[in-house]
Design a protein around this motif. Structure first.
Motif, PDB file in Angstrom:
ATOM      1  N   VAL A 244     110.278  54.830   1.525  1.00 32.38           N
ATOM      2  CA  VAL A 244     109.156  54.122   2.166  1.00 32.38           C
ATOM      3  C   VAL A 244     107.976  54.024   1.192  1.00 32.38           C
ATOM      4  CG1 VAL A 244     107.477  54.146   4.063  1.00 32.38           C
ATOM      5  CG2 VAL A 244     109.849  54.827   4.492  1.00 32.38           C
TER       6      VAL A 244
ATOM      7  N   ILE B 107     105.904  50.740   0.003  1.00 33.01           N
ATOM      8  CA  ILE B 107     104.443  50.596   0.111  1.00 33.01           C
ATOM      9  C   ILE B 107     103.870  50.176  -1.245  1.00 33.01           C
ATOM     10  CG2 ILE B 107     102.267  51.870   0.458  1.00 33.01           C
ATOM     11  CD1 ILE B 107     103.740  53.624   2.526  1.00 33.01           C
TER      12      ILE B 107
ATOM     13  N   TRP C 290      99.616  58.088   4.764  1.00 27.43           N
ATOM     14  CA  TRP C 290     101.080  58.078   4.556  1.00 27.43           C
ATOM     15  C   TRP C 290     101.570  59.426   4.058  1.00 27.43           C
ATOM     16  CZ3 TRP C 290     102.801  54.094   7.057  1.00 27.43           C
ATOM     17  CH2 TRP C 290     102.028  52.928   7.120  1.00 27.43           C
TER      18      TRP C 290
ATOM     19  N   TRP D  45     105.668  52.059   9.072  1.00 29.43           N
ATOM     20  CA  TRP D  45     105.551  51.129   7.949  1.00 29.43           C
ATOM     21  C   TRP D  45     106.247  49.800   8.249  1.00 29.43           C
ATOM     22  CZ3 TRP D  45     102.963  49.361   4.185  1.00 29.43           C
ATOM     23  CH2 TRP D  45     103.553  48.516   3.238  1.00 29.43           C
TER      24      TRP D  45
ATOM     25  N   SER E 241     104.135  46.358   8.637  1.00 31.25           N
ATOM     26  CA  SER E 241     104.395  45.241   7.725  1.00 31.25           C
ATOM     27  C   SER E 241     104.670  43.966   8.500  1.00 31.25           C
ATOM     28  CB  SER E 241     105.591  45.572   6.827  1.00 31.25           C
ATOM     29  OG  SER E 241     105.352  46.762   6.110  1.00 31.25           O
TER      30      SER E 241
END
Lengths: 135, 135, 135, 135, 135, 135
Positions: C19, C23, C36, C50, C54
């Motif tokens: 992840v 990012i 995060w 996430w 998004s």
């Protein structure tokens, strides 16, 4: 609309009935509003809430009407419609007239507005607002 | 920590400087707290906020100390740390002593508690709390 | 200050590291902000947050800057200082200039104010605001 | 249900009637919604609210539809049902279609979710989000 | 009262109908509550919400009844009447009896009260509450 | 940072000192956290808060860890950073491990999200959620 039933007098436990009797005596009316009828399912919380409410709202360094207006202000900020209605009624019974009601709402609105502005600006409390030991 | 800079007097626009002069005159101190220094990036909102705040918090049907305590109560319910600090300072300056402060907090705490209980119980306002035309 | 540690890259699980890579790729920077790093203790929620973020913040019927400003408005009303700071930064990066920022805050403040007034007045939504089947 | 009566046109003070005339002229309709009828008990706050609302919501650096959506977002986070209904109606009147409405709600929901996660994680704003004098 | 219509089964898009089928299968009832009928205008958010809700509320380190009570607690603090009603119903279906319900509400009320007291006192978290790397 | 000083043991009134002794005995540690030191300026509220907290958080129909997690959930929704830190610490002390903490936060986040969606959609509670006399 409620998440529990509203207990009638006949459905009260002895402990709850005792609190209801105190509410009636303190307020000088037979009418007991629905919050207490819903809360009566839990006699321990009913008792604790009534006892503490009676102590907190009694005359003291602040007069009861000021306390009602503060209660109404908090209830408004928390968006509790029931509380707004019940404490507006109570504040009027204790002497809040139209002019006072209007000013109270203006202060609440102003506070809400600057609460939002301050939070969005992310400003930390000034050093001048800090309490120190020598205060 | 802030989402904008805190403007120094030298950085103020003429419109903002005029508001700062009024704040200083009204409060009788050179000190202008950081909320206004952050807000000064937008002179129109600075002007509107100061003008309305001055009108709302002036003596009227409610006295200024009561208004400060209501402001503090709303700020608490909204979780605005800056506002809690600034209006506690202001309320003390207007005469709130330790006993009054204690009672104010007790009322705020009590209101928060019953706001939660009422909301969780889902009780609708009693018919007795409704305002009618004949009121 | 946090209720969990902020994980370094070396401490990430493989799922969390994946992840973080996404990012970084999406944002075009090595920097991954502390939210995060705190959330990474729970890789499943990190992934779900996430992915959904998004999707929700992507260009669509609303442009990304409008979405950032709405995000900032909600974060302000909820009193989330971290979110206010991170989304103000993001909104500026997407083009929010001083004038837009000022107007955004003015709208937030106005909404907070009338939210308070309406709630204290206890007014029910007008019939005219109701959506009907034929809409 | 309200904590004050909703004033009819015949019950308005001259000052309140003047504001109602401006609302009607600005909106191009005879219909004045109940918020204003409740607020009209306090002509000074009615006047201040209408004047500031008109200024804040006017076209500027942000377009009026964006402002309505921000207003709706704040009202949602504050749990103001009346405001949610009135500003959804207003946003639709200014061009918010189903796709925009859906995206707006998705952003609000996402913000609410991460507001909660961040608060529970107790993360302080990154240094990278801090504004400095040189910005 | 709603800001969108409540879609009937006949009005659902194929994507929304698929989610409704999953809701019915998971819950073992034909009844689909109104939240989903309102959300169905935006099939993408309907899908994302249902998928995430199913994952989050599934048995895990916490049992589903505990999760329902936490959900109810958050909904109460946020003043969401719909959510309070739906999650009280769900918690009862998962085994919350009158005694548990009473204790849950007592905890919610207590938390609301001390949240208010702490915020008004402006106390910063103790160093003892800070998480460190070695934890 | 606080709006009152944090009282040392030497500064406590006899009534406050008695409550501190009870806190120490109940928790098995000399450490008394700062909330109590701030609250000690008002011995009556200190006493009432400690007594009620002790009763509410005691083992009963719900176990103490569940109560701590509910407390944390409410504190999060109310944005009380102090309470989030103190009750996360307390929940960990009562057995909340990383997996449980993660699931708790996921539920809080999910509830926040749907609270926002429901409020923005303006949906009234289903008739199916209503409690009736025969329940």
């Amino acid at each position: 609309m409620a998440t529990v039933t509203l207990l009638t007098d006949a459905e009260l436990s002895p402990e709850a009935a005792e609190v209801f009797a105190e509410i009636r005596a303190a307020r000088g009316t037979e009418y007991v509003n629905d919050f207490w009828r819903a809360l009566a399912h839990d006699p321990a919380t009913l008792r604790a809430t009534w006892d503490r409410l009676s102590a907190v709202m009694a005359p003291g360094a602040l007069d009861p009407l000021v306390k009602e207006m503060v209660y109404l202000a908090v209830s408004t900020a928390n968006g509790c419609a029931y509380c707004v209605h019940s404490h507006t009624t109570a504040a009027k019974a204790k002497g809040m007239d139209t002019a006072m009601h209007g000013e109270l709402l203006a202060v609440i609105g102003m506070a809400m507005q600057t609460n939002g502005l301050v939070t969005a600006l992310g400003v930390a409390p000034d050093a001048a607002f800090q309490v120190t030991r020598s205060d």
